[in-house]
Write a protein that holds these residues in place. Structure first.
Motif, mmCIF file in Angstrom:
data_model
loop_
_atom_site.group_PDB
_atom_site.id
_atom_site.type_symbol
_atom_site.label_atom_id
_atom_site.label_comp_id
_atom_site.label_asym_id
_atom_site.label_seq_id
_atom_site.Cartn_x
_atom_site.Cartn_y
_atom_site.Cartn_z
ATOM 1 N N SER A 10 0.662 -1.006 0.219
ATOM 2 C CA SER A 10 -0.031 -0.053 -0.066
ATOM 3 C C SER A 10 0.798 1.271 -0.094
ATOM 4 N N TYR A 11 0.407 2.324 -0.490
ATOM 5 C CA TYR A 11 0.678 3.709 -0.353
ATOM 6 C C TYR A 11 -0.152 4.437 0.464
ATOM 7 N N GLY A 12 0.274 4.495 1.599
ATOM 8 C CA GLY A 12 -0.668 5.210 2.530
ATOM 9 C C GLY A 12 -1.870 4.222 3.162
ATOM 10 N N HIS A 13 -2.838 4.544 2.742
ATOM 11 C CA HIS A 13 -4.238 3.685 2.838
ATOM 12 C C HIS A 13 -4.710 2.935 1.689
ATOM 13 N N ARG A 14 -4.034 3.644 0.508
ATOM 14 C CA ARG A 14 -4.123 3.034 -0.814
ATOM 15 C C ARG A 14 -3.577 1.801 -1.355
ATOM 16 N N GLU A 15 -4.267 0.762 -1.407
ATOM 17 C CA GLU A 15 -3.604 -0.743 -1.796
ATOM 18 C C GLU A 15 -3.093 -0.803 -3.280
ATOM 19 N N ALA A 16 -2.107 -0.664 -3.644
ATOM 20 C CA ALA A 16 -1.672 -0.951 -5.101
ATOM 21 C C ALA A 16 -1.420 -2.178 -5.662
ATOM 22 N N VAL A 17 -1.114 -3.206 -4.449
ATOM 23 C CA VAL A 17 -0.884 -4.429 -5.095
ATOM 24 C C VAL A 17 -1.725 -5.351 -4.023
ATOM 25 N N GLY A 34 1.903 -5.535 -18.069
ATOM 26 C CA GLY A 34 0.695 -4.811 -17.959
ATOM 27 C C GLY A 34 0.642 -3.387 -18.096
ATOM 28 N N SER A 35 -0.444 -2.612 -17.960
ATOM 29 C CA SER A 35 -0.327 -1.352 -18.638
ATOM 30 C C SER A 35 0.105 -0.679 -17.180
ATOM 31 N N ASN A 36 0.413 0.866 -17.593
ATOM 32 C CA ASN A 36 0.929 1.693 -16.695
ATOM 33 C C ASN A 36 0.060 1.739 -15.535
ATOM 34 N N GLY A 37 0.811 1.556 -14.233
ATOM 35 C CA GLY A 37 -0.123 1.634 -12.956
ATOM 36 C C GLY A 37 -0.499 0.225 -12.510
ATOM 37 N N ALA A 38 -0.148 -0.907 -13.284
ATOM 38 C CA ALA A 38 -0.871 -2.029 -12.891
ATOM 39 C C ALA A 38 -0.116 -2.766 -11.605
ATOM 40 N N GLY A 39 0.983 -2.054 -11.131
ATOM 41 C CA GLY A 39 1.615 -2.522 -9.961
ATOM 42 C C GLY A 39 3.247 -3.321 -10.179
ATOM 43 N N LYS A 40 3.622 -3.087 -11.439
ATOM 44 C CA LYS A 40 4.683 -3.928 -11.727
ATOM 45 C C LYS A 40 5.755 -3.401 -10.808
ATOM 46 N N THR A 41 6.087 -2.247 -10.930
ATOM 47 C CA THR A 41 7.234 -1.537 -10.080
ATOM 48 C C THR A 41 6.970 -1.798 -8.761
ATOM 49 N N THR A 42 5.776 -1.679 -8.063
ATOM 50 C CA THR A 42 5.483 -1.678 -6.928
ATOM 51 C C THR A 42 5.925 -3.119 -6.401
ATOM 52 N N THR A 43 5.627 -4.150 -7.017
ATOM 53 C CA THR A 43 6.041 -5.381 -6.568
ATOM 54 C C THR A 43 7.553 -5.771 -6.724
ATOM 55 N N PRO A 82 16.887 -0.098 -11.069
ATOM 56 C CA PRO A 82 15.519 0.417 -10.888
ATOM 57 C C PRO A 82 15.340 1.363 -12.427
ATOM 58 N N GLU A 83 13.813 1.530 -12.436
ATOM 59 C CA GLU A 83 13.544 2.096 -13.487
ATOM 60 C C GLU A 83 13.891 3.532 -13.551
ATOM 61 N N GLY A 84 14.404 3.993 -14.477
ATOM 62 C CA GLY A 84 15.020 5.479 -14.821
ATOM 63 C C GLY A 84 16.398 5.478 -14.244
ATOM 64 N N ASP A 160 13.893 -3.079 -14.171
ATOM 65 C CA ASP A 160 12.588 -2.414 -14.303
ATOM 66 C C ASP A 160 12.548 -1.366 -15.405
ATOM 67 N N GLU A 161 12.083 -1.742 -16.669
ATOM 68 C CA GLU A 161 11.849 -1.090 -17.836
ATOM 69 C C GLU A 161 13.441 -0.571 -18.304
ATOM 70 N N PRO A 162 14.024 -1.610 -18.505
ATOM 71 C CA PRO A 162 15.313 -1.332 -18.954
ATOM 72 C C PRO A 162 15.536 -0.705 -20.344
ATOM 73 N N GLU A 192 8.880 -4.731 -18.263
ATOM 74 C CA GLU A 192 9.229 -4.126 -19.604
ATOM 75 C C GLU A 192 7.948 -3.747 -20.206
ATOM 76 N N GLN A 193 7.783 -2.329 -20.710
ATOM 77 C CA GLN A 193 6.731 -1.725 -21.519
ATOM 78 C C GLN A 193 6.712 -2.398 -22.734
ATOM 79 N N ARG A 194 7.707 -2.834 -23.359
ATOM 80 C CA ARG A 194 7.747 -3.384 -24.533
ATOM 81 C C ARG A 194 7.500 -4.623 -24.582
HETATM 82 P P1 ATP Z 1 4.544 2.157 -14.505
HETATM 83 O O1 ATP Z 1 4.873 1.168 -15.731
HETATM 84 O O2 ATP Z 1 3.735 3.323 -14.950
HETATM 85 O O3 ATP Z 1 5.587 2.126 -13.628
HETATM 86 P P2 ATP Z 1 3.639 -0.189 -12.734
HETATM 87 O O4 ATP Z 1 2.845 -1.400 -13.246
HETATM 88 O O5 ATP Z 1 4.926 -0.354 -12.461
HETATM 89 O O6 ATP Z 1 3.606 1.035 -14.016
HETATM 90 P P3 ATP Z 1 3.269 1.015 -10.191
HETATM 91 O O7 ATP Z 1 4.275 2.169 -10.433
HETATM 92 O O8 ATP Z 1 3.909 -0.107 -9.416
HETATM 93 O O9 ATP Z 1 2.761 0.324 -11.598
HETATM 94 O O10 ATP Z 1 2.023 1.611 -9.469
HETATM 95 C C1 ATP Z 1 0.727 0.971 -9.246
HETATM 96 C C2 ATP Z 1 -0.274 1.931 -8.484
HETATM 97 O O11 ATP Z 1 0.355 2.342 -7.317
HETATM 98 C C3 ATP Z 1 -0.498 2.979 -9.396
HETATM 99 O O12 ATP Z 1 -2.001 3.309 -9.149
HETATM 100 C C4 ATP Z 1 0.338 4.262 -8.936
HETATM 101 O O13 ATP Z 1 -0.380 5.369 -9.385
HETATM 102 C C5 ATP Z 1 0.546 3.962 -7.487
HETATM 103 N N1 ATP Z 1 1.689 4.407 -7.040
HETATM 104 C C6 ATP Z 1 3.024 4.231 -7.368
HETATM 105 N N2 ATP Z 1 3.952 4.654 -6.937
HETATM 106 C C7 ATP Z 1 3.364 5.403 -5.788
HETATM 107 C C8 ATP Z 1 3.543 6.595 -4.655
HETATM 108 N N3 ATP Z 1 5.039 6.509 -4.542
HETATM 109 N N4 ATP Z 1 2.766 6.891 -3.949
HETATM 110 C C9 ATP Z 1 1.481 6.658 -4.229
HETATM 111 N N5 ATP Z 1 0.923 5.792 -5.183
HETATM 112 C C10 ATP Z 1 1.947 5.219 -5.847
#
Ligand code: ATP
Length: 235
Positions: A10-17, A34-43, A82-84, A160-162, A192-194
């Motif tokens: 979770s990020y704060g109270h919001r569960e992302a994964v 998976g698309s942007n925001g799917a939770g890959k980086t968070t995982t 890491p990404e970036g 992550d996104e090399p 990977e986005q691609r």
């Molecule tokens: P991307 O390819 O855009 O990085 P992703 O699949 O890696 O996408 P994540 O970056 O893991 O996705 O994001 C998953 C969710 O968590 C998204 O809804 C994103 O908005 C949210 N999120 C990511 N980082 C943070 C953060 N630092 N604070 C709050 N929410 C975040």
């Protein structure tokens, strides 16, 4: 080798994964797509200890690693590129490689030998060892980021996104690099986005959607799946 079970982050109270489970066997290349925001980086961040899981477990070689600090995860052999890239623009190539070696997994190769191995993989980094990272091209910076990770002697390398921001020709070089790392015995978890590139390199793939695993398949099966082609490959 790497096992993630019911991971919640979770990020704060919001569960992302939400309850993500996946495994990476020794010697595999596994990709998370998976698309942007799917939770890959968070995982990936939760596996490497950069984020704390709020639920579930992460194990590596049979040991729980989800309560370890990031440097302890690296010492076990799980290394996150890491990404970036996250380089230090004013630091030289060699200084980045020295940093990477600081907290690595103990191994048979000493620093000098490992450096030679990395320079063999990326000859341009040997030529430019004294150059500041901030003055290099995107492709070269990605090489520095991967090489820094390799200096830690990974068993499992998480990329992550090399390919982000790389010119097409550099994407081909990157694909070759990932193949040769894999051939040298390193297990790879690739985000990977691609998606086409990721699926061509990988043995297996997990598709993530809004923080959940919605599909797990052999990569070649997904590559041939019209639903995946439409949803993720834009074909
Ligand atoms: P991307 O390819 O855009 O990085 P992703 O699949 O890696 O996408 P994540 O970056 O893991 O996705 O994001 C998953 C969710 O968590 C998204 O809804 C994103 O908005 C949210 N999120 C990511 N980082 C943070 C953060 N630092 N604070 C709050 N929410 C975040």
């Amino acid at each position: 080798m790497l096992k993630v079970e019911n991971l919640q982050v979770s990020y704060g109270h919001r569960e992302a994964v939400h309850n993500v489970s996946l495994r990476v066997e020794e010697g595999e290349i596994v990709t998370l797509v998976g698309s942007n925001g799917a939770g890959k980086t968070t995982t990936l961040k939760a596996i490497s200890g950069l984020l704390r899981a709020s639920g579930g477990t992460v194990s590596f070689d049979g040991e729980r690693i989800d309560r370890l600090a990031p440097h302890q995860v690296i010492e076990r052999g799980v290394v996150h590129v890491p990404e970036g890239r996250l380089l230090f623009p004013e630091m030289t190539v060699l200084e980045h490689l020295e940093l990477g070696a600081l907290r690595g997994r103990p191994g048979s190769m000493g620093f000098a030998e490992r450096l030679r191995w990395v320079y063999d993989l990326f000859p341009v980094l040997a030529e430019r060892h004294a150059q500041k990272a901030g003055t290099m091209s995107g492709g070269q910076q990605q090489m520095v980021a991967i090489a820094r990770g390799l200096m830690a002697n990974p068993k499992c390398l998480m990329l992550d996104e090399p390919s982000l921001g790389l010119a097409p020709i550099m994407v081909d070089t990157l694909a070759d690099t990932i193949k040769s790392l894999h051939a040298s015995g390193i297990t790879v978890l690739l985000v990977e986005q691609r998606v086409d590139l990721a699926l061509r390199l990988a043995d297996r793939a997990y598709v993530l959607e809004t923080g959940r695993v919605v599909m797990e398949e052999a990569a070649h099966t997904l590559l041939a799946d019209p639903r995946i082609k439409t949803a993720y490959l834009g074909l």
